[in-house]
Design a protein around this motif. Structure first.
Motif, PDB file in Angstrom:
ATOM      1  N   ALA A 139     -56.587 -50.198 -16.076  1.00  0.00           N
ATOM      2  CA  ALA A 139     -56.123 -51.507 -17.112  1.00  0.00           C
ATOM      3  C   ALA A 139     -56.423 -52.739 -16.241  1.00  0.00           C
ATOM      4  O   ALA A 139     -56.951 -53.812 -16.591  1.00  0.00           O
ATOM      5  CB  ALA A 139     -54.601 -51.276 -17.512  1.00  0.00           C
ATOM      6  N   SER A 140     -56.049 -52.722 -14.856  1.00  0.00           N
ATOM      7  CA  SER A 140     -56.280 -53.861 -14.058  1.00  0.00           C
ATOM      8  C   SER A 140     -57.572 -54.373 -14.055  1.00  0.00           C
ATOM      9  O   SER A 140     -57.963 -55.440 -13.903  1.00  0.00           O
ATOM     10  CB  SER A 140     -55.523 -53.590 -12.612  1.00  0.00           C
ATOM     11  N   THR A 141     -58.441 -53.332 -13.600  1.00  0.00           N
ATOM     12  CA  THR A 141     -59.969 -53.592 -13.594  1.00  0.00           C
ATOM     13  C   THR A 141     -60.472 -53.945 -14.999  1.00  0.00           C
ATOM     14  O   THR A 141     -61.395 -55.012 -14.794  1.00  0.00           O
ATOM     15  CB  THR A 141     -60.651 -52.220 -13.131  1.00  0.00           C
ATOM     16  N   THR A 142     -60.300 -53.329 -15.998  1.00  0.00           N
ATOM     17  CA  THR A 142     -60.864 -53.816 -17.317  1.00  0.00           C
ATOM     18  C   THR A 142     -60.120 -55.469 -17.578  1.00  0.00           C
ATOM     19  O   THR A 142     -60.917 -56.244 -17.942  1.00  0.00           O
ATOM     20  CB  THR A 142     -60.300 -53.044 -18.535  1.00  0.00           C
ATOM     21  N   SER A 143     -58.796 -55.721 -17.326  1.00  0.00           N
ATOM     22  CA  SER A 143     -58.564 -56.969 -17.338  1.00  0.00           C
ATOM     23  C   SER A 143     -59.060 -58.074 -16.631  1.00  0.00           C
ATOM     24  O   SER A 143     -59.555 -59.129 -16.973  1.00  0.00           O
ATOM     25  CB  SER A 143     -56.758 -56.904 -17.030  1.00  0.00           C
ATOM     26  N   ARG A 144     -59.470 -57.658 -15.522  1.00  0.00           N
ATOM     27  CA  ARG A 144     -60.129 -58.596 -14.560  1.00  0.00           C
ATOM     28  C   ARG A 144     -61.732 -59.035 -15.115  1.00  0.00           C
ATOM     29  O   ARG A 144     -62.130 -59.917 -14.931  1.00  0.00           O
ATOM     30  CB  ARG A 144     -60.480 -57.880 -12.860  1.00  0.00           C
ATOM     31  N   HIS A 145     -62.293 -57.867 -15.685  1.00  0.00           N
ATOM     32  CA  HIS A 145     -63.480 -58.133 -16.262  1.00  0.00           C
ATOM     33  C   HIS A 145     -63.567 -58.833 -17.436  1.00  0.00           C
ATOM     34  O   HIS A 145     -64.229 -59.998 -17.619  1.00  0.00           O
ATOM     35  CB  HIS A 145     -64.382 -56.865 -16.494  1.00  0.00           C
ATOM     36  N   LEU A 146     -62.298 -58.864 -18.173  1.00  0.00           N
ATOM     37  CA  LEU A 146     -62.273 -59.609 -19.506  1.00  0.00           C
ATOM     38  C   LEU A 146     -61.892 -60.878 -19.210  1.00  0.00           C
ATOM     39  O   LEU A 146     -62.367 -61.915 -19.690  1.00  0.00           O
ATOM     40  CB  LEU A 146     -61.175 -58.848 -20.401  1.00  0.00           C
ATOM     41  N   SER A 147     -61.004 -61.158 -18.167  1.00  0.00           N
ATOM     42  CA  SER A 147     -60.710 -62.343 -17.678  1.00  0.00           C
ATOM     43  C   SER A 147     -61.896 -63.182 -17.194  1.00  0.00           C
ATOM     44  O   SER A 147     -61.928 -64.563 -17.609  1.00  0.00           O
ATOM     45  CB  SER A 147     -59.704 -62.457 -16.509  1.00  0.00           C
ATOM     46  N   VAL A 148     -62.868 -62.453 -16.616  1.00  0.00           N
ATOM     47  CA  VAL A 148     -63.769 -63.404 -15.818  1.00  0.00           C
ATOM     48  C   VAL A 148     -64.671 -63.833 -17.170  1.00  0.00           C
ATOM     49  O   VAL A 148     -65.260 -65.134 -17.524  1.00  0.00           O
ATOM     50  CB  VAL A 148     -64.870 -62.465 -15.081  1.00  0.00           C
ATOM     51  N   LEU A 149     -64.891 -63.309 -18.062  1.00  0.00           N
ATOM     52  CA  LEU A 149     -65.836 -63.309 -19.224  1.00  0.00           C
ATOM     53  C   LEU A 149     -65.088 -64.500 -19.993  1.00  0.00           C
ATOM     54  O   LEU A 149     -65.653 -65.403 -20.631  1.00  0.00           O
ATOM     55  CB  LEU A 149     -66.089 -62.209 -20.529  1.00  0.00           C
ATOM     56  N   THR A 150     -63.850 -64.462 -20.285  1.00  0.00           N
ATOM     57  CA  THR A 150     -63.094 -65.369 -20.955  1.00  0.00           C
ATOM     58  C   THR A 150     -62.995 -66.835 -20.052  1.00  0.00           C
ATOM     59  O   THR A 150     -63.196 -67.703 -20.884  1.00  0.00           O
ATOM     60  CB  THR A 150     -61.644 -65.020 -21.127  1.00  0.00           C
ATOM     61  N   ASP A 151     -62.765 -66.604 -18.821  1.00  0.00           N
ATOM     62  CA  ASP A 151     -62.753 -68.125 -18.091  1.00  0.00           C
ATOM     63  C   ASP A 151     -64.214 -68.654 -18.107  1.00  0.00           C
ATOM     64  O   ASP A 151     -64.235 -69.788 -17.974  1.00  0.00           O
ATOM     65  CB  ASP A 151     -62.661 -67.628 -16.459  1.00  0.00           C
ATOM     66  N   ALA A 152     -65.498 -67.898 -18.269  1.00  0.00           N
ATOM     67  CA  ALA A 152     -66.824 -68.400 -18.486  1.00  0.00           C
ATOM     68  C   ALA A 152     -66.966 -68.822 -19.669  1.00  0.00           C
ATOM     69  O   ALA A 152     -68.066 -69.434 -20.149  1.00  0.00           O
ATOM     70  CB  ALA A 152     -67.770 -67.262 -17.939  1.00  0.00           C
ATOM     71  N   GLY A 153     -66.187 -68.602 -20.755  1.00  0.00           N
ATOM     72  CA  GLY A 153     -66.205 -69.064 -22.193  1.00  0.00           C
ATOM     73  C   GLY A 153     -66.813 -68.094 -23.104  1.00  0.00           C
ATOM     74  O   GLY A 153     -67.255 -68.228 -24.189  1.00  0.00           O
ATOM     75  N   PHE A 154     -67.270 -67.037 -22.743  1.00  0.00           N
ATOM     76  CA  PHE A 154     -67.981 -66.206 -23.341  1.00  0.00           C
ATOM     77  C   PHE A 154     -67.204 -65.152 -24.328  1.00  0.00           C
ATOM     78  O   PHE A 154     -67.593 -64.907 -25.392  1.00  0.00           O
ATOM     79  CB  PHE A 154     -69.115 -65.186 -22.528  1.00  0.00           C
ATOM     80  N   LEU A 155     -66.059 -65.002 -23.916  1.00  0.00           N
ATOM     81  CA  LEU A 155     -64.933 -64.266 -24.922  1.00  0.00           C
ATOM     82  C   LEU A 155     -63.745 -65.328 -25.265  1.00  0.00           C
ATOM     83  O   LEU A 155     -63.423 -66.254 -24.417  1.00  0.00           O
ATOM     84  CB  LEU A 155     -64.469 -63.105 -24.190  1.00  0.00           C
ATOM     85  N   VAL A 156     -63.160 -65.044 -26.449  1.00  0.00           N
ATOM     86  CA  VAL A 156     -62.036 -65.749 -26.820  1.00  0.00           C
ATOM     87  C   VAL A 156     -61.039 -64.775 -26.808  1.00  0.00           C
ATOM     88  O   VAL A 156     -61.157 -63.620 -27.538  1.00  0.00           O
ATOM     89  CB  VAL A 156     -62.178 -66.349 -28.121  1.00  0.00           C
ATOM     90  N   ALA A 157     -59.949 -65.041 -26.234  1.00  0.00           N
ATOM     91  CA  ALA A 157     -58.592 -64.007 -26.396  1.00  0.00           C
ATOM     92  C   ALA A 157     -57.661 -64.484 -27.362  1.00  0.00           C
ATOM     93  O   ALA A 157     -57.459 -65.594 -27.448  1.00  0.00           O
ATOM     94  CB  ALA A 157     -58.105 -63.925 -25.001  1.00  0.00           C
ATOM     95  N   THR A 158     -57.186 -63.408 -28.135  1.00  0.00           N
ATOM     96  CA  THR A 158     -56.164 -64.128 -29.113  1.00  0.00           C
ATOM     97  C   THR A 158     -55.071 -62.845 -28.830  1.00  0.00           C
ATOM     98  O   THR A 158     -55.193 -61.580 -28.915  1.00  0.00           O
ATOM     99  CB  THR A 158     -56.778 -63.740 -30.608  1.00  0.00           C
ATOM    100  N   ARG A 159     -53.712 -63.317 -28.995  1.00  0.00           N
ATOM    101  CA  ARG A 159     -52.596 -62.595 -28.843  1.00  0.00           C
ATOM    102  C   ARG A 159     -52.102 -62.337 -30.102  1.00  0.00           C
ATOM    103  O   ARG A 159     -51.959 -63.621 -30.839  1.00  0.00           O
ATOM    104  CB  ARG A 159     -51.644 -63.274 -27.949  1.00  0.00           C
ATOM    105  N   LYS A 160     -51.762 -61.016 -30.331  1.00  0.00           N
ATOM    106  CA  LYS A 160     -51.193 -60.782 -31.569  1.00  0.00           C
ATOM    107  C   LYS A 160     -50.465 -59.541 -31.706  1.00  0.00           C
ATOM    108  O   LYS A 160     -50.893 -58.399 -31.072  1.00  0.00           O
ATOM    109  CB  LYS A 160     -52.414 -60.566 -32.663  1.00  0.00           C
TER     110      LYS A 160
END
Length: 107
Positions: free
Chosen positions: A62-83
């Motif tokens: 989970a921590s490794t996946t989270s890091r990859h997703l954070s990098v993509l989100t920080d670069a603007g390539f992903l949008v994270a939505t909490r639901k």
């Protein structure tokens, strides 16, 4: 003329894309219905794919996946939505298109 800040943003984006895992995530999210099981909460198009589905498909901690997703989100390539206590990720197509255009114009 491109500023130093523009170049720094381009470098951050290129670093985000330098990982085969992150490129794979972006590829899967291009067609989430074909690449992930149906979700109970969250719409694939509006909200994106649940982080748990991404983690399972990547077969990473989970921590490794989270890091990859954070990098993509920080670069603007992903949008994270909490639901409902979950985080969903979808591609930011306008950012991806803008990056490709900036890269084409800058080189």
């Amino acid at each position: 003329m491109r500023t130093s800040e523009d170049r720094s943003e381009t470098v951050r984006a290129l670093k985000a894309l330098a990982s085969p895992i992150r490129l794979q995530v972006l590829t899967w999210l291009k067609d989430p219905k074909a690449n992930f099981p149906a979700q109970v909460d969250g719409d694939f198009v509006e909200d994106g794919v649940c982080a748990d589905f991404l983690r399972d498909k990547l077969d990473l901690a989970a921590s490794t996946t989270s890091r990859h997703l954070s990098v993509l989100t920080d670069a603007g390539f992903l949008v994270a939505t909490r639901k409902k206590g979950w985080t969903f990720y979808r591609r930011n197509e306008s950012r991806i298109d803008g990056f490709v255009e900036d890269l084409r114009d800058g080189l």
